[in-house]
Design an enzyme around this catalytic site. Structure first.
Site, short mmCIF file in Angstrom:
data_model
loop_
_atom_site.label_atom_id
_atom_site.label_comp_id
_atom_site.label_asym_id
_atom_site.label_seq_id
_atom_site.Cartn_x
_atom_site.Cartn_y
_atom_site.Cartn_z
N HIS A 110 0.83 -1.21 0.00
CA HIS A 110 0.00 0.00 0.00
C HIS A 110 0.87 1.26 0.00
O HIS A 110 0.52 2.26 0.61
CB HIS A 110 -0.98 -0.01 1.18
CG HIS A 110 -2.04 -1.07 1.01
ND1 HIS A 110 -3.11 -0.88 0.17
CD2 HIS A 110 -2.16 -2.30 1.52
CE1 HIS A 110 -3.86 -1.97 0.20
NE2 HIS A 110 -3.31 -2.86 1.00
N ASP B 82 2.59 1.84 -3.25
CA ASP B 82 2.81 2.18 -4.67
C ASP B 82 1.88 3.26 -5.17
O ASP B 82 2.27 4.10 -5.98
CB ASP B 82 2.76 0.92 -5.57
CG ASP B 82 1.46 0.14 -5.53
OD1 ASP B 82 0.60 0.43 -4.67
OD2 ASP B 82 1.31 -0.78 -6.37
N GLY C 93 -6.86 -15.26 -7.42
CA GLY C 93 -7.50 -14.44 -6.39
C GLY C 93 -6.91 -14.63 -5.01
O GLY C 93 -7.56 -14.35 -4.01
N GLY D 259 -3.95 -13.20 -4.03
CA GLY D 259 -3.01 -12.14 -3.69
C GLY D 259 -1.63 -12.32 -4.29
O GLY D 259 -0.67 -11.68 -3.85
N SER E 281 -1.14 -11.82 -7.58
CA SER E 281 -1.22 -11.07 -8.84
C SER E 281 -1.54 -11.94 -10.05
O SER E 281 -0.96 -11.78 -11.12
CB SER E 281 0.08 -10.28 -9.08
OG SER E 281 0.22 -9.32 -8.08
N SER E 282 -2.51 -12.82 -9.86
CA SER E 282 -2.96 -13.62 -11.01
C SER E 282 -3.56 -12.71 -12.08
O SER E 282 -3.41 -12.99 -13.28
CB SER E 282 -3.96 -14.69 -10.57
OG SER E 282 -5.04 -14.11 -9.87
N ASP F 231 2.28 -4.65 -9.14
CA ASP F 231 2.05 -6.02 -9.58
C ASP F 231 2.48 -6.22 -11.03
O ASP F 231 3.19 -7.17 -11.36
CB ASP F 231 0.56 -6.38 -9.46
CG ASP F 231 0.04 -6.17 -8.05
OD1 ASP F 231 0.85 -6.01 -7.13
OD2 ASP F 231 -1.20 -6.17 -7.89
N TYR G 268 -9.87 -1.29 -0.65
CA TYR G 268 -8.65 -0.78 -1.28
C TYR G 268 -8.87 0.68 -1.68
O TYR G 268 -8.03 1.55 -1.41
CB TYR G 268 -8.29 -1.62 -2.50
CG TYR G 268 -6.95 -1.27 -3.12
CD1 TYR G 268 -5.83 -2.05 -2.87
CD2 TYR G 268 -6.80 -0.15 -3.95
CE1 TYR G 268 -4.59 -1.73 -3.41
CE2 TYR G 268 -5.58 0.17 -4.50
CZ TYR G 268 -4.47 -0.61 -4.23
OH TYR G 268 -3.25 -0.29 -4.78
#
Ligand code: GLA
Length: 355
Positions: free
Chosen positions: A24, A26, A107, A109, A111-112, A153, A202
């Site tokens: 948190h 970037d 899903g 976390g 970065s799929s 990501d 977010y």
């Protein structure tokens, strides 16, 4: 070779990422230290037609995206939105028919979605630098999901360097590879909790950071003393997380360089506490997993990784440290970034992203 019955004239691969520290940060131009991992997403197919049509074991319904798609967020199934986001940003002149397969948990976390965006863009003939590829993927992600995400990501996926974490300066967009010590292993542990509230929460956290910046200027340049200028107590804590987390990125990067395990542990432990208490993006499940990992012999430290609200924990451990059998985990290695493996949709010019 065929995949789902179609000839594979093109094949592109993009890695997921795990963030070692700097979460948190970037979206306010801060510092982050992710690495591309050896789990990733492959897009294979052949060009032609006026749609991008991809089938995948990710879900029963294919992604069928017209080249003139207008609103990626309105496309279904859900995973097809990321394909549509890339199509809308890249506007390829010909379609693609093929498949998507991934070794990433979706899903969780890791970065799929970024890996999907980056691989689709390469398969559709993207030409440019790794940074430009990441920026295209970030715009696609924002259009597809409505989440005002940062660039970490997609940049980790596009610019990965084998054996290295990447210190990313999200203001200058400079990427500095940081070698990982040979005697350490990066372990990703899945909490099993999927990130339900991530989109609204977010955006809420990003808005709090913007509110802080409206009072005291760029958080990237702010000091703890500046926090006195933030009147709202919650906004002040959010900003405190970002300011202290930026500093921890360099602490961990330095500790990785010098091999100082105590400093590595201190930085990661403080990061998790800050994400839990100041930024409030942890969950009881993530906290319990971090606490459990800390008691395991050979584990230096653990923290939540990525956006939070579920997903994964990252731990640094001595190489080969035995870990509890009941955990769902991956011992990951730092991978090179995304690449076109087979084919060239636009001819010989369309190759790797430039460094
Ligand atoms: C998500 C976003 C990233 C970053 C992380 C938190 O993964 O896509 O841009 O903000 O959360 O560090």
């Amino acid at each position: 070779m065929t995949v789902f019955g179609v000839p594979t004239g093109i094949r592109a691969w993009a890695p997921g990422r795990v963030n070692l520290i700097g979460d948190h940060t970037d979206h306010t131009g801060g510092l982050a230290l992710p690495m591309a991992i050896d789990l990733g997403t492959t897009v294979s197919g052949h060009t032609g037609g006026a749609v991008v049509e991809l089938r995948s074991p990710i879900g029963p319904e294919p992604a069928i995206v017209p080249l003139d798609v207008d609103d990626p967020a309105a496309v279904s199934p859900g995973w097809a939105r990321y394909v549509a986001g890339v199509v809308a940003e890249l506007r390829p002149s010909v379609g693609l028919s093929g498949s998507v397969v991934t070794t990433l948990p979706v899903g969780a976390g890791l970065s799929s979605s970024a890996a999907l965006e980056v691989a689709v863009a390469l398969a559709l003939g993207f030409e440019g630098s790794a940074l430009e590829l990441a920026q295209l993927g970030q715009r696609a992600e924002r259009r597809a999901s409505g989440v005002p995400c940062g660039i970490m990501d997609q940049l980790a996926s596009a610019a990965g360097v084998a054996g290295h974490a990447l210190r990313i300066d999200c203001t200058t967009l400079e990427v500095r590879p940081v070698p990982l010590p040979d005697d350490l292993e990066v372990v990703v542990v899945d909490s099993g909790q999927r990130r339900a509230l991530a989109t609204s929460a977010y955006a809420d956290r990003a808005a709090a950071c913007q509110a802080a910046q409206a009072s005291i200027g760029p958080l990237r340049d702010a000091t703890l003393a500046d926090l006195a200028g933030v009147s709202d107590e919650v906004v002040r804590r959010r900003a405190r997380h970002v300011i202290t987390e930026n500093a921890r990125v360099d602490h961990l990067a330095e500790a990785l360089g010098s091999g100082d395990r105590q400093s590595m542990a201190d930085a990661m432990t403080a990061s998790h506490r800050s994400l839990r208490e100041d930024f409030e993006v942890s969950t009881p499940e993530l906290d319990a997993l971090v606490d459990q990992l800390r008691t395991v012999d050979g584990v230096l430290a653990a923290r939540l990784t990525g956006a939070g609200f579920g997903g994964c924990v990252v731990a640094l451990a001595g190489r080969g440290a035995p870990l509890p059998d009941e955990l769902t985990l991956w011992r990951v290695t730092a991978s090179a970034g995304a690449r076109l493996i087979v084919g060239s949709p636009k001819g010989p010019a369309a190759q790797q992203p430039r460094a």
